[in-house]
Design an enzyme around this catalytic site. Structure first.
Site, PDB file in Angstrom:
ATOM      1  N   PRO B  99      24.554  15.506  -1.531  1.00 25.51           N
ATOM      2  CA  PRO B  99      24.767  16.882  -1.048  1.00 25.51           C
ATOM      3  C   PRO B  99      23.973  17.285   0.197  1.00 25.51           C
ATOM      4  O   PRO B  99      24.490  18.015   1.036  1.00 25.51           O
ATOM      5  CB  PRO B  99      24.340  17.754  -2.239  1.00 25.51           C
ATOM      6  CG  PRO B  99      24.334  16.859  -3.426  1.00 25.51           C
ATOM      7  CD  PRO B  99      24.039  15.483  -2.911  1.00 25.51           C
ATOM      8  N   THR B 129      26.572  14.597   4.715  1.00 28.28           N
ATOM      9  CA  THR B 129      26.387  15.376   5.943  1.00 28.28           C
ATOM     10  C   THR B 129      24.978  15.947   5.906  1.00 28.28           C
ATOM     11  O   THR B 129      24.675  16.821   5.089  1.00 28.28           O
ATOM     12  CB  THR B 129      27.423  16.501   6.046  1.00 28.28           C
ATOM     13  OG1 THR B 129      28.715  15.916   6.183  1.00 28.28           O
ATOM     14  CG2 THR B 129      27.153  17.380   7.259  1.00 28.28           C
ATOM     15  N   LYS B 204      29.833  15.297  13.654  1.00 30.97           N
ATOM     16  CA  LYS B 204      30.307  16.125  12.553  1.00 30.97           C
ATOM     17  C   LYS B 204      29.849  17.575  12.716  1.00 30.97           C
ATOM     18  O   LYS B 204      30.647  18.516  12.606  1.00 30.97           O
ATOM     19  CB  LYS B 204      29.762  15.570  11.227  1.00 30.97           C
ATOM     20  CG  LYS B 204      29.981  16.439   9.997  1.00 30.97           C
ATOM     21  CD  LYS B 204      31.378  16.329   9.435  1.00 30.97           C
ATOM     22  CE  LYS B 204      31.586  17.301   8.270  1.00 30.97           C
ATOM     23  NZ  LYS B 204      31.053  16.826   6.995  1.00 30.97           N
ATOM     24  N   LYS B 279      26.193  25.852   5.244  1.00 27.45           N
ATOM     25  CA  LYS B 279      25.246  24.724   5.225  1.00 27.45           C
ATOM     26  C   LYS B 279      25.363  23.892   6.500  1.00 27.45           C
ATOM     27  O   LYS B 279      24.357  23.561   7.132  1.00 27.45           O
ATOM     28  CB  LYS B 279      25.538  23.840   4.001  1.00 27.45           C
ATOM     29  CG  LYS B 279      24.670  22.575   3.933  1.00 27.45           C
ATOM     30  CD  LYS B 279      25.360  21.426   3.202  1.00 27.45           C
ATOM     31  CE  LYS B 279      24.808  20.085   3.667  1.00 27.45           C
ATOM     32  NZ  LYS B 279      25.677  18.937   3.332  1.00 27.45           N
TER      33      LYS B 279
END
Lengths: 331, 331, 331, 331
Positions: B99, B129, B204, B279
């Site tokens: 996560p 990520t 990303k 996030k």
């Protein structure tokens, strides 16, 4: 591409589609090709537009505050008027192309303005980019004297004006749109009916607000990625195959060297100037305040372009946001 | 489309192009299709990814902190390990899908972490990520013990994970990319080499930052235009044929009813949750601060998604920015 | 404190100082205490102001669009007029207190407006908070008919209006200020000469813009500090002894329980409503756009108060920014 | 005022108040005035602080990476160490004053760091301004080896360091605060106990975030008011008697000529540099992201100071925000 081609590369496809859509009116032949047209505002854009009408066989009666602009077009066959009011006394079909709201107020409702001698049944088409509420106010005043006012701001720059390649976004009553489209078709390739008066302006400022947001967003993102070690061409490719893609990343990338033939690869010369974008964002902010619409990113984009305008970027293409963000300590 | 298809509809065209580009490596057969693979992190995404490896004939040794996830995949043939360290003792090819940065630190360098018993020559692929600097730190630690760590975050949601349709953005040494691509090809359809370690993460978070900016920008613009009297479908059409167009206006429009099959037309269910976008924007802000890159709109977008997360939108698709902006006085 | 006391607690000290300053004019006795005064706009503020004039012996002739407001003040001795125009025909000293620019335009220049029958030499004092450019426009129109228009917006809320404790910020020609001050002294305790017409509005919107910025800033800071483990009272004390201190942190702290007697300790009831602050910030933004002044934080504060107004906070005190920022996921 | 006096002019009053408050501990005599003190970091601030300890009779053992700094203080009687580790082996009371989080990590936990040879029962006081989570991490590591780590960042600039006039904001266990205060009293005039470890940093970055917001807000407001025709001294006076007042408008006004003896009246020389403010705002943003606290204005202020740092303002006082906003087109 030396000027901003505000309509994307695939616009022809869309234009074809649009013609099949009932909202985009078919051409009715209300105005014969020999109808005399009044034209007020012969600047960089208006001068080309007026000439395209003459090329299509329309006699012109014109007014501008700059004597040289008047003399130049007179040599090409236009008749000169001494005021907007005189234009209105000579024809019932008038097009105006002016810098800002204040000029429109003056040309229509000033002491020697169009509405002072407008003929009943006249069609008044304003292609200036101004506050939508001013367009609506002009429409009300026109109705009182029996004329029809419509707003028809353009996208596409000077080259599109010269080549009759403009897109017009039209706010007009349904019953007038056919006649509006017939005359605007002589100066552009897309004439889109957006709704009632003011919606042409609304569509224009909405598009430019989103354009400003995505341009600054692209500039930030490219700069951040490069600082993180990504090659700019590769990053642009990744964005453009992903959900980050936008017109600014794909067609008008602000990083020098990523695309050929755009202002960023020509020291941000040509294109759509930062000062003009700042003006359009000011109109968007006024409209947002008037309608109580929150526009946090549009508002911040306005402020950033304002800062750029104050910091030496006024005359550079608006993609110079990239340069503004990445500039190094010069002092 | 019930989950975020982060790669645009035309990605197949691009993917074809990409394969001809030398930066996007051709497949080398370093890893035989029967190689045992370690997999740590069997959540919504990781579970599907692991199963796709099994479908391709790879025996798996797995670890997750959730016993149910472990038992479920055990029934399908995977071998269970008691820790990441045990996984590392059993195979030299490990994929992790976790996560957040903290979990990656723990799984790699914690007291029972991978690096505690990793074999020399191992290839460690992290698809989480996370902060690019954490990826770089893990790569340094891995090098010290003779292993190669690469970052390979994904775009595409749960459905893309299930259907082996993910896009992987890979930061890896050139000489390792062939082997990385070979194994990732089993779980995705695009494997893009972005540069050295950390650049996968960089690509990303850059994409998602620009996505957030253009989504909020689209939401603001659509809301403003509607308040100014424009029909939303017509406005979307005008934007999409003009310079305002972006993925969010064209493919994932946030206004209910403009497009079918997107979260906005399904009460903002499914898709890419606001909390997850928040996030990712936090990672972008950390990276921007660390590299001293100004990101005014990215930063404000982060704050707005943070406000949305705090105001009841955490679990809604991130296109619910439109709803957040237009909501009326409820008091 | 049930209403916004916009002037700080130490204002008496300053007021004393101010009286010794040549810019803050001494009282000249141009208007005898028995002069008849016209008053247009008898709302929450105007009603109290008008009554204070009567208490000081001024006969009143009044107009308002709400019949009840008219009847109530008639019982206390005021004469009723049927229009602003009729007010102007009966007296040469008129005060207006209206909600927004549009009402001022209508009351002065509408078909039954003041300027339709104004007497030469009249003094017209507008205490509305409106766009400074509208004040200037009204002054020009007034000059044409031989009258003097000045802007004199107030700070201080309903209680200050009732108690003759308002501060007036006056934009007027130097030669008129003495007479302006003489009459406004009956309704307030500070009358500040800010410069030529429009500068009263300018001072008002500048103050409120900085107030909004520092209020949201204080709310953000208190919330962040509390999340980092600081006790709110201690944090307020540290800020107030340091360079972070401002009126909002010291006198009107937005965190419940830090101060007694402020709206934050009374569920954000009373005080200065978010919707009113949003209106003032809209005026500030219009002025900033018109003067091409960058105001990035003022602009973002406007957007945040707009969002709050749309999200159920319209009627709460503007210090509820704290609650808006800290609210937890309710969905 | 040639350096930032971050504590307001009335701080003495507050300091007196504070001493009566139980949260601000009375001095206990745990450390005799002849205790040997370790000091790591002899820069602009640390050099003065160390000398103030020597003036108070404390023998010093010091370390810095700059040989000249070491030699200079050796001549004044300090003992030199070859590493932070050696300092820790010679004394159980150490103060560190370092530029950023990374240096603190290195000095405490690096290969020749303090924790490598720290004595049980040692008190380690870090006066650097760093990420609160790094302070907490150092405290945990220290606890493991039997030492106590506290954070004690300062406000006040180089002159306050020289004159023992600093304010220390201390995050420490209750039982250690007395001893901390005793030693810090030798270098400052206010020692405030903010709570557990990390809260000193929290208080510091909260204050500076609000300071940045209100400084930019003041700069915007003053510039807007001046463009609207207000005299800057008069506008400052109006703000300072009203609800817009803040430390930046009253004590440190950013407009040249409004106040004497502040950086704005000295071409923005001296004071608190924009680059340092940008660093502190980066810490605030990291803390806000980590605690999921929305800070829209703090975040935008960070971005604006970042832009200023990139645009030639890095070395100017942070009140030069006024100059950045008002600068005219230079191109």
């Amino acid at each position: 591409m030396s000027s901003l081609n505000i309509v994307a590369r695939n616009s022809k496809v869309f234009a074809a589609q649009i013609c099949r859509n009932q909202q985009f009116g078919a051409s009715n032949r209300h105005a014969s090709s020999s109808a005399k047209v009044g034209f007020v505002g012969l600047g960089n854009m208006g001068g080309h537009m007026a000439r395209n009408l003459m090329k299509n066989g329309h006699p012109l009666i014109v007014f501008d505050t700059v004597p040289d602009s008047m003399q130049a077009i007179k040599k090409e066959g236009a008749t000169l008027a001494s005021s907007p009011q005189e234009v209105a006394s000579q024809t019932n079909l008038i097009i105006t192309m002016l810098p800002a709201s204040q000029h429109v107020l003056d040309v229509y409702t000033g002491s020697s303005g169009i509405l002072g001698s407008v003929q009943k049944g006249s069609l008044l088409i304003d292609s200036s980019t101004i506050d939508p509420s001013v367009s609506q106010q002009m429409a009300e005043e026109s109705t009182k004297v029996g004329a029809t006012f419509v707003d028809a701001p353009v996208s596409g720059g000077v080259n599109a004006a010269r080549d009759a390649g403009l897109t017009f976004m039209v706010g007009s009553p349904d019953q007038s749109f056919g006649k509006v489209k017939e005359i605007l078709d002589k100066m552009g390739k897309n004439v889109v009916h957006c709704g009632s008066v003011g919606t042409g302006q609304a569509a224009k400022i909405c598009n430019n607000m989103l354009l400003a947001i995505s341009m600054i967003g692209t500039a930030e993102t490219m700069n951040l990625g490069m600082k993180l070690g990504l090659d700019p061409k590769l990053l642009a490719k990744i964005l453009n195959m992903s959900s980050g893609r936008c017109w600014s990343s794909e067609v008008y990338n602000p990083v020098p060297g990523v695309l050929d033939g755009v202002p960023s690869s020509n020291d941000y010369q040509g294109g759509f100037g930062t000062a003009l974008m700042t003006k359009d964002l000011g109109l968007a902010q006024n409209a947002a305040t008037a309608t109580q619409s929150p526009t946090p990113l549009g508002s911040l984009s306005h402020q950033l372009y304002r800062l750029m305008t104050n910091s030496g970027y006024a005359g550079k293409d608006f993609s110079s946001a990239f340069q503004f963000l990445k500039q190094q300590d010069k002092k």
